[in-house]
Write an enzyme that holds these catalytic residues in place. Structure first.
Site, PDB file in Angstrom:
ATOM      1  N   ASP A  12     -28.262  38.977  -1.018  1.00 32.00           N
ATOM      2  CA  ASP A  12     -27.264  39.751  -0.253  1.00 32.00           C
ATOM      3  C   ASP A  12     -26.318  38.770   0.433  1.00 32.00           C
ATOM      4  O   ASP A  12     -26.614  37.574   0.545  1.00 32.00           O
ATOM      5  CB  ASP A  12     -27.946  40.630   0.811  1.00 32.00           C
ATOM      6  CG  ASP A  12     -26.942  41.454   1.626  1.00 32.00           C
ATOM      7  OD1 ASP A  12     -25.959  41.963   1.035  1.00 32.00           O
ATOM      8  OD2 ASP A  12     -27.112  41.597   2.848  1.00 32.00           O
ATOM      9  N   SER A  13     -25.200  39.301   0.900  1.00 31.24           N
ATOM     10  CA  SER A  13     -24.254  38.466   1.647  1.00 31.24           C
ATOM     11  C   SER A  13     -24.865  38.013   2.972  1.00 31.24           C
ATOM     12  O   SER A  13     -24.440  37.016   3.542  1.00 31.24           O
ATOM     13  CB  SER A  13     -22.983  39.266   1.925  1.00 31.24           C
ATOM     14  OG  SER A  13     -23.303  40.453   2.619  1.00 31.24           O
ATOM     15  N   TYR A  44     -18.796  39.932   2.931  1.00 31.85           N
ATOM     16  CA  TYR A  44     -18.181  40.023   1.605  1.00 31.85           C
ATOM     17  C   TYR A  44     -17.243  41.239   1.548  1.00 31.85           C
ATOM     18  O   TYR A  44     -16.309  41.276   0.758  1.00 31.85           O
ATOM     19  CB  TYR A  44     -19.259  40.227   0.539  1.00 31.85           C
ATOM     20  CG  TYR A  44     -19.998  38.988   0.079  1.00 31.85           C
ATOM     21  CD1 TYR A  44     -19.976  37.796   0.797  1.00 31.85           C
ATOM     22  CD2 TYR A  44     -20.744  39.022  -1.106  1.00 31.85           C
ATOM     23  CE1 TYR A  44     -20.677  36.678   0.359  1.00 31.85           C
ATOM     24  CE2 TYR A  44     -21.439  37.916  -1.555  1.00 31.85           C
ATOM     25  CZ  TYR A  44     -21.406  36.747  -0.824  1.00 31.85           C
ATOM     26  OH  TYR A  44     -22.107  35.654  -1.268  1.00 31.85           O
ATOM     27  N   GLY A  45     -17.567  42.243   2.357  1.00 30.75           N
ATOM     28  CA  GLY A  45     -16.910  43.550   2.238  1.00 30.75           C
ATOM     29  C   GLY A  45     -15.421  43.581   2.500  1.00 30.75           C
ATOM     30  O   GLY A  45     -14.746  44.538   2.137  1.00 30.75           O
ATOM     31  N   CYS A  75     -26.895  44.023  -2.444  1.00 30.86           N
ATOM     32  CA  CYS A  75     -25.626  44.095  -1.713  1.00 30.86           C
ATOM     33  C   CYS A  75     -24.735  45.066  -2.474  1.00 30.86           C
ATOM     34  O   CYS A  75     -24.457  44.862  -3.668  1.00 30.86           O
ATOM     35  CB  CYS A  75     -24.995  42.701  -1.677  1.00 30.86           C
ATOM     36  SG  CYS A  75     -23.338  42.666  -0.976  1.00 30.86           S
ATOM     37  N   ASN A  76     -24.325  46.124  -1.811  1.00 28.37           N
ATOM     38  CA  ASN A  76     -23.483  47.117  -2.495  1.00 28.37           C
ATOM     39  C   ASN A  76     -22.143  46.526  -2.898  1.00 28.37           C
ATOM     40  O   ASN A  76     -21.624  46.828  -3.965  1.00 28.37           O
ATOM     41  CB  ASN A  76     -23.251  48.309  -1.569  1.00 28.37           C
ATOM     42  CG  ASN A  76     -24.472  49.174  -1.440  1.00 28.37           C
ATOM     43  OD1 ASN A  76     -24.656  50.129  -2.178  1.00 28.37           O
ATOM     44  ND2 ASN A  76     -25.346  48.839  -0.510  1.00 28.37           N
ATOM     45  N   THR A  77     -21.584  45.692  -2.020  1.00 30.79           N
ATOM     46  CA  THR A  77     -20.270  45.125  -2.312  1.00 30.79           C
ATOM     47  C   THR A  77     -20.323  44.291  -3.592  1.00 30.79           C
ATOM     48  O   THR A  77     -19.504  44.459  -4.504  1.00 30.79           O
ATOM     49  CB  THR A  77     -19.808  44.250  -1.125  1.00 30.79           C
ATOM     50  OG1 THR A  77     -19.896  45.029   0.074  1.00 30.79           O
ATOM     51  CG2 THR A  77     -18.391  43.763  -1.314  1.00 30.79           C
ATOM     52  N   GLU A 155     -25.437  43.128  12.091  1.00 29.19           N
ATOM     53  CA  GLU A 155     -25.709  41.684  12.159  1.00 29.19           C
ATOM     54  C   GLU A 155     -25.901  41.235  13.609  1.00 29.19           C
ATOM     55  O   GLU A 155     -26.577  40.265  13.888  1.00 29.19           O
ATOM     56  CB  GLU A 155     -24.555  40.888  11.523  1.00 29.19           C
ATOM     57  CG  GLU A 155     -24.460  41.013  10.006  1.00 29.19           C
ATOM     58  CD  GLU A 155     -25.363  40.032   9.243  1.00 29.19           C
ATOM     59  OE1 GLU A 155     -25.686  38.958   9.771  1.00 29.19           O
ATOM     60  OE2 GLU A 155     -25.739  40.363   8.097  1.00 29.19           O
ATOM     61  N   CYS A 189     -24.184  50.686   1.873  1.00 31.47           N
ATOM     62  CA  CYS A 189     -24.148  49.289   2.294  1.00 31.47           C
ATOM     63  C   CYS A 189     -25.542  48.980   2.806  1.00 31.47           C
ATOM     64  O   CYS A 189     -26.111  49.767   3.586  1.00 31.47           O
ATOM     65  CB  CYS A 189     -23.119  49.083   3.405  1.00 31.47           C
ATOM     66  SG  CYS A 189     -23.188  47.422   4.128  1.00 31.47           S
ATOM     67  N   THR A 190     -26.105  47.867   2.370  1.00 30.46           N
ATOM     68  CA  THR A 190     -27.502  47.593   2.736  1.00 30.46           C
ATOM     69  C   THR A 190     -27.671  47.255   4.214  1.00 30.46           C
ATOM     70  O   THR A 190     -28.782  47.175   4.703  1.00 30.46           O
ATOM     71  CB  THR A 190     -28.081  46.468   1.849  1.00 30.46           C
ATOM     72  OG1 THR A 190     -27.200  45.331   1.910  1.00 30.46           O
ATOM     73  CG2 THR A 190     -28.230  46.925   0.428  1.00 30.46           C
ATOM     74  N   HIS A 191     -26.559  47.079   4.923  1.00 32.92           N
ATOM     75  CA  HIS A 191     -26.654  46.859   6.365  1.00 32.92           C
ATOM     76  C   HIS A 191     -26.834  48.172   7.146  1.00 32.92           C
ATOM     77  O   HIS A 191     -27.209  48.144   8.312  1.00 32.92           O
ATOM     78  CB  HIS A 191     -25.379  46.184   6.899  1.00 32.92           C
ATOM     79  CG  HIS A 191     -25.345  44.708   6.693  1.00 32.92           C
ATOM     80  ND1 HIS A 191     -25.127  44.144   5.462  1.00 32.92           N
ATOM     81  CD2 HIS A 191     -25.511  43.680   7.562  1.00 32.92           C
ATOM     82  CE1 HIS A 191     -25.142  42.821   5.591  1.00 32.92           C
ATOM     83  NE2 HIS A 191     -25.377  42.519   6.846  1.00 32.92           N
TER      84      HIS A 191
HETATM   85  N1  DGL Z   1     -24.646  44.161   2.703  1.00 32.51           N
HETATM   86  C1  DGL Z   1     -23.359  44.261   2.089  1.00 32.51           C
HETATM   87  C2  DGL Z   1     -23.266  45.552   1.278  1.00 32.51           C
HETATM   88  O1  DGL Z   1     -24.242  46.163   0.992  1.00 32.51           O
HETATM   89  C3  DGL Z   1     -22.203  44.298   3.033  1.00 32.51           C
HETATM   90  C4  DGL Z   1     -22.033  43.249   4.043  1.00 32.51           C
HETATM   91  C5  DGL Z   1     -20.790  42.431   3.836  1.00 32.51           C
HETATM   92  O2  DGL Z   1     -19.682  42.912   4.072  1.00 32.51           O
HETATM   93  O3  DGL Z   1     -20.987  41.289   3.443  1.00 32.51           O
HETATM   94  O4  DGL Z   1     -22.209  45.975   0.931  1.00 32.51           O
END
Ligand code: DGL
Length: 275
Positions: A12-13, A44-45, A75-77, A155, A189-191
C-alpha cells in the site's frame, strides 16, 4: 497436494493496506505475510496515474526481491490505475487488486441497486469502481465522491471526534440527501475502514458500509488454492513489516489499523527507489 511456503507480498502507499493485511491474517493464519508501505511517498491518491504506476511498480518489484509467491495490491488507488501494468510487470506472479473484491462486496450488500463509492481523487476520477460494479450489476446506479482528507485523518490517527465528524458530514451530505440515496457505501480506500464509525454516522441509519478487506482475503485464498500455492505448515505464519519512511510512526499508527501492537523495531526501513 502441492504447497508453497513462500510469503505473500502486500503493498500500500502507507498504512491503510493494513486493514487488508488484518483480513488476510485472519483468513489465512498459516501464511507468511510481508507488508510494504510506501510511507515516504504517500499520498498516492492526489498523484497522476503515471506517477502512481511508477511508484507501485518499484514497490512491488521490491516485494519480488523477498521471494513472494503472490502480490496483493492493498491500495485502491494503485489497483484502480495500475493493475494492468503491474500484472504485466510482475508476470508470472499472480497479482490481486482490491477493486473487484470491493465492487463484489457492494453488489452483494445493496438491495436498492443504488451504491455509493468513496475513495481518493485518483480512484474516483479513473472510474474503476463504476466499471467493476456495472460488470457485476449493469443496472446499478453508482454515485461517487472523492474524500482525500480521510487519508490524512487516518494517517494522523484522528479516527473519531469533531474534526473527523465534520469532514465526514461535509463529504457525505451531498451523496445521501433526498430520495434515491444509496443504501450501500463502498469504502473504496484502504484507509477508510478505521473511520467507519464516523462515516456511518454521516451516511445515516440503514446505510450499509462495505470495504474490500474481507472479500480480498477470500479472493487471495481462492487464487492460492487454484494455483496450489497455499502454505503447508502447522503453526502461525509470520508477519513482516517494511516502510519507506518513519518506522516509528508506521508502528504507532499502524497498530490502530492492525488491531494489535506493532513495535517500531519490527518495522524495517527500506529504500525502494531505483538506483
Ligand atoms: N490507501 C490508498 C487507497 O486505498 C490511499 C492512500 C493514498 O492516497 O495514498 O486508495
Amino acid at each position: 497436494m502441492l504447497s508453497d511456503n513462500r510469503p505473500i507480498g502486500v503493498f500500500d502507499s502507507g498504512i491503510g493496506g493494513i486493514t487488508v493485511l488484518k483480513a488476510l491474517r485472519k483468513r489465512l493464519p498459516h501464511e507468511d505475510l510481508v507488508y510494504l508501505g510506501d510511507t515516504a511517498r504517500l499520498p498516492y491518491g492526489t498523484k497522476s496515474a503515471e506517477t502512481v504506476t511508477a511508484y507501485a511498480t518499484q514497490a512491488t518489484r521490491h516485494l519480488m526481491g523477498h521471494d513472494v509467491k503472490m502480490v496483493v495490491i492493498a491500495c485502491n488507488t494503485a489497483s484502480a490505475v495500475a493493475i494492468d501494468p503491474l500484472t504485466e510487470a510482475l508476470k508470472p506472479l499472480p497479482v490481486i487488486g482490491v477493486i473487484e473484491p470491493g465492487a463484489k462486496a457492494g453488489v452483494a450488500a445493496t438491495k436498492s441497486g443504488r451504491i455509493g463509492v468513496i475513495g481518493t481523487e485518483a480512484t474516483v476520477k479513473g472510474g474503476a469502481y463504476v466499471r467493476a460494479i456495472h460488470a457485476l450489476m449493469p443496472e446499478a446506479k453508482v454515485v461517487q465522491a472523492p474524500c482525500g482528507l480521510f487519508v490524512t485523518l487516518a494517517e494522523e490517527g484522528w479516527v473519531k471526534g469533531e474534526v473527523a465528524e465534520a469532514a465526514a458530514k461535509r463529504y457525505l451530505a451531498p451523496l445521501f440527501k433526498g430520495r434515491g440515496a444509496p443504501d450501500t457505501l463502498v469504502l473504496g480506500c484502504t484507509h477508510f475502514p478505521v473511520l467507519a464509525r464516523v462515516i456511518g454516522k454521516a451516511a445515516g441509519k440503514g446505510v450499509k458500509l462495505v470495504d474490500s478487506a474481507a472479500t480480498t482475503a477470500k479472493a487471495v485464498e481462492t487464487a492460492l488454492a487454484e494455483r496450489s500455492l497455499a502454505a503447508k505448515r502447522r503453526g502461525k505464519g509470520k508477519t513482516r513489516f517494511m516502510a519507506t519512511d518513519s518506522p516509528e510512526r508506521f508502528a504507532r499508527v499502524g497498530g490502530i489499523f492492525f488491531g494489535e501492537k506493532i513495535r517500531a523495531k519490527d518495522v524495517e526501513l527500506v529504500d525502494i527507489r531505483p538506483s
